[in-house]
Design a protein around this motif. Structure first.
Motif, short mmCIF file in Angstrom:
data_model
loop_
_atom_site.label_atom_id
_atom_site.label_comp_id
_atom_site.label_asym_id
_atom_site.label_seq_id
_atom_site.Cartn_x
_atom_site.Cartn_y
_atom_site.Cartn_z
N MET A 1 67.15 73.54 54.34
CA MET A 1 68.34 73.27 55.12
C MET A 1 68.95 74.56 55.68
SD MET A 1 70.28 71.07 56.37
CE MET A 1 71.27 69.70 56.00
N ALA A 2 68.98 75.60 54.84
CA ALA A 2 69.55 76.87 55.29
C ALA A 2 68.76 77.43 56.47
CB ALA A 2 69.59 77.87 54.14
N ASP A 3 67.43 77.31 56.41
CA ASP A 3 66.59 77.80 57.52
C ASP A 3 66.88 77.04 58.80
OD1 ASP A 3 65.35 79.68 55.90
OD2 ASP A 3 63.70 78.32 55.37
N LEU A 4 67.07 75.74 58.69
CA LEU A 4 67.38 74.92 59.85
C LEU A 4 68.71 75.32 60.47
CD1 LEU A 4 66.63 72.49 61.63
CD2 LEU A 4 67.77 71.02 59.97
N LEU A 5 69.71 75.52 59.62
CA LEU A 5 71.03 75.93 60.13
C LEU A 5 70.94 77.31 60.80
CD1 LEU A 5 73.33 74.78 57.21
CD2 LEU A 5 73.26 73.83 59.52
N ARG A 6 70.22 78.24 60.18
CA ARG A 6 70.07 79.57 60.78
C ARG A 6 69.36 79.49 62.13
NH1 ARG A 6 70.05 81.74 55.46
NH2 ARG A 6 67.91 81.08 55.06
N ALA A 7 68.37 78.62 62.22
CA ALA A 7 67.64 78.45 63.47
C ALA A 7 68.56 77.93 64.58
CB ALA A 7 66.47 77.50 63.26
N GLU A 8 69.58 77.19 64.19
CA GLU A 8 70.53 76.65 65.16
C GLU A 8 71.70 77.60 65.42
OE1 GLU A 8 70.26 73.86 67.01
OE2 GLU A 8 68.24 73.70 66.14
N GLY A 9 71.66 78.79 64.77
CA GLY A 9 72.71 79.78 65.04
C GLY A 9 73.86 79.76 64.05
N PHE A 10 73.76 78.95 63.02
CA PHE A 10 74.81 78.93 62.01
C PHE A 10 74.55 79.99 60.96
CE2 PHE A 10 74.93 74.65 63.74
CZ PHE A 10 76.30 74.42 63.86
N SER A 11 75.61 80.43 60.29
CA SER A 11 75.42 81.36 59.17
C SER A 11 76.13 80.80 57.96
CB SER A 11 75.96 82.75 59.52
OG SER A 11 77.35 82.69 59.71
N LEU A 12 75.58 81.09 56.80
CA LEU A 12 76.17 80.59 55.56
C LEU A 12 77.23 81.57 55.07
CD1 LEU A 12 72.89 79.43 53.81
CD2 LEU A 12 74.59 78.00 54.93
N PRO A 13 78.32 81.07 54.52
CA PRO A 13 79.36 81.98 54.01
C PRO A 13 78.87 82.68 52.75
CG PRO A 13 79.92 79.72 53.47
CD PRO A 13 78.70 79.67 54.36
N GLY A 14 79.33 83.91 52.54
CA GLY A 14 78.99 84.64 51.32
C GLY A 14 79.87 84.19 50.17
N ASN A 15 79.53 84.65 49.00
CA ASN A 15 80.36 84.37 47.83
C ASN A 15 81.73 85.01 48.01
OD1 ASN A 15 78.33 83.01 46.56
ND2 ASN A 15 77.64 84.77 45.38
N ALA A 16 82.76 84.39 47.45
CA ALA A 16 84.11 84.93 47.55
C ALA A 16 84.18 86.34 46.98
CB ALA A 16 85.09 84.01 46.83
N LYS A 17 83.43 86.60 45.91
CA LYS A 17 83.45 87.92 45.29
C LYS A 17 82.95 88.99 46.26
CE LYS A 17 84.79 88.11 40.99
NZ LYS A 17 85.96 88.82 40.62
N THR A 18 81.97 88.66 47.09
CA THR A 18 81.41 89.68 47.97
C THR A 18 82.32 89.95 49.16
OG1 THR A 18 80.10 88.04 49.16
CG2 THR A 18 79.02 89.20 47.35
N ILE A 19 83.12 88.98 49.57
CA ILE A 19 83.99 89.21 50.73
C ILE A 19 85.38 89.67 50.28
CG2 ILE A 19 84.16 88.21 53.04
CD1 ILE A 19 83.48 85.54 52.01
N GLU A 20 85.67 89.47 49.03
CA GLU A 20 87.02 89.72 48.53
C GLU A 20 87.42 91.18 48.67
OE1 GLU A 20 88.84 89.72 44.15
OE2 GLU A 20 87.94 87.83 44.76
#
Length: 51
Positions: A1-20
């Protein structure tokens, strides 16, 4: 599913700890304070687990 979303230009959010970002500057002081409170209560016999 993640590969399909990336192929369509979507990106997955990172963990809260990494963006915090950086930790709270007083984090260690907060834990030292809590630890000291626990030690004082234990020495006074307040935290024996008996009700």
């Amino acid at each position: 599913m993640a590969d399909l979303l990336r192929a369509e230009g979507f990106s997955l959010p990172g963990n809260a700890k990494t963006i915090e970002g950086k930790q709270h500057p007083d984090r260690d002081a907060q834990f030292r304070y809590i630890n000291e409170q626990v030690k004082q209560h234990q020495a006074a016999g307040d935290l024996g687990g008996q009700h």
